[in-house]
Design a protein around this motif. Structure first.
Motif, mmCIF file in Angstrom:
data_model
loop_
_atom_site.group_PDB
_atom_site.id
_atom_site.type_symbol
_atom_site.label_atom_id
_atom_site.label_comp_id
_atom_site.label_asym_id
_atom_site.label_seq_id
_atom_site.Cartn_x
_atom_site.Cartn_y
_atom_site.Cartn_z
ATOM 1 N N ASP A 188 1.054 -1.436 0.017
ATOM 2 C CA ASP A 188 0.219 0.204 -0.059
ATOM 3 C C ASP A 188 0.681 1.420 0.018
ATOM 4 O O ASP A 188 2.124 1.345 0.673
ATOM 5 C CB ASP A 188 -1.226 -0.120 1.575
ATOM 6 N N ASP A 190 0.524 5.379 0.536
ATOM 7 C CA ASP A 190 -0.739 6.574 1.078
ATOM 8 C C ASP A 190 -0.358 7.919 0.926
ATOM 9 O O ASP A 190 1.404 8.451 0.629
ATOM 10 C CB ASP A 190 -0.151 6.441 2.290
ATOM 11 N N LYS A 222 -6.964 0.232 -4.379
ATOM 12 C CA LYS A 222 -7.135 -0.159 -3.347
ATOM 13 C C LYS A 222 -7.549 -1.869 -3.046
ATOM 14 O O LYS A 222 -7.545 -2.514 -3.415
ATOM 15 C CB LYS A 222 -7.444 1.304 -2.337
ATOM 16 N N GLU A 223 -8.898 -1.158 -4.268
ATOM 17 C CA GLU A 223 -9.856 -2.212 -4.186
ATOM 18 C C GLU A 223 -9.429 -3.450 -5.224
ATOM 19 O O GLU A 223 -10.356 -4.563 -5.180
ATOM 20 C CB GLU A 223 -10.984 -1.474 -3.862
ATOM 21 N N VAL A 253 -4.750 6.229 -1.705
ATOM 22 C CA VAL A 253 -4.982 4.778 -0.168
ATOM 23 C C VAL A 253 -6.300 6.261 1.138
ATOM 24 O O VAL A 253 -5.851 7.297 1.360
ATOM 25 C CB VAL A 253 -4.159 4.389 0.473
#
Length: 253
Positions: A188, A190, A222-223, A253
């Motif tokens: 991830d 950010d 992100k999804e 994110v």
């Protein structure tokens, strides 16, 4: 006696001329020193002044920019600043306009200071480390799908340049580095510290900075759970090249 008087008059005249010349020399020296001091002060102020764009957004005929004071000087008089825009209008005319500062309601081709944050030290003054939001109204309006240029200058002549799109895009002058140290797995990133509040997506460019070896890399939302890297040849990036064909629009994110 006449000769003596004449001699006294000549001596007196000579003293008066010398005194006058001395006064002129002193005055000239003082003026030169004052001008030199003003030049040094002006140069020093420019060296201590700096700012950078944080955000910009545009709607039809409207523009909002946010800048941060990254220098060591305070700006008090916004009317002495310059706000210049260059863009294409709907007829493809090149429009270059120096907007007029106002403290009232915005009219066409005017700009105003909307807010300063945090503005706790000297209210209404743009102090170091504070951010200022400027709003502007443009006429004619910018052509859809085009990129425009903004130049904002301080009273001392220090300028910051950025760009904005008619559709609300903001392009960084120097894009933030969001490189990862972990490889071989999805990680991830950010982006909240790099993009303005309310951002719905970001364009990410992948660059292979190595001088040899081919690398593989990909950015996904992100999804998005699809395993794009199941094929190791997918999205190959040669050494010292970038992944411009693989630029991705991903939600922060």
């Amino acid at each position: 006696m006449g000769v003596q008087v004449a001699g006294l008059m000549i001596i007196t005249l000579a003293i008066m001329v010398l005194t006058l010349m001395s006064q002129v020399a002193v005055t000239s020296e003082l003026e030169t020193t004052s001008a030199a001091t003003q030049t040094i002060d002006s140069t020093g102020e420019r060296a201590r002044t700096n700012m950078e764009f944080v955000d910009s957004s545009a709607a039809v005929g409207e523009l909002t920019v946010e800048l941060k004071n990254t220098g060591f000087t305070t700006i008090f008089d916004f009317s002495q600043m310059d706000f210049i825009v260059e863009y294409l209008d709907s007829l493809d005319n090149d429009v270059i306009t120096s907007l007029t500062y106002t403290t009232g309601a915005l009219g066409n081709n005017e700009w105003t200071k909307t807010s300063i944050s945090p503005d706790g030290f000297q209210p209404n003054a743009w102090d170091p480390s504070e951010s200022v939001v400027l709003d502007a109204k443009l006429s004619p309006t910018q052509k859809a799908g085009t990129i425009a240029a903004i130049t904002v200058s301080t009273p001392s002549g220090v300028s910051a340049i950025s760009s904005f799109g008619a559709d609300g895009f903001f392009w960084f002058i120097d894009a933030p580095d969001i490189s990862l140290t972990t490889t071989g797995s999805w990680q991830d990133i950010d982006l909240s510290a790099n993009v303005p509040t309310g951002t719905t997506g970001a364009v990410v460019e992948i660059i292979n900075t190595g001088t040899f070896d081919t690398q593989s890399g990909l950015v996904r939302g992100k999804e998005d759970t699809r395993d794009y890297m199941s094929n190791v040849l997918f999205e190959e990036i040669e050494g010292r090249t970038n992944g411009r064909p693989g630029l991705s629009w991903v939600p922060p994110v």
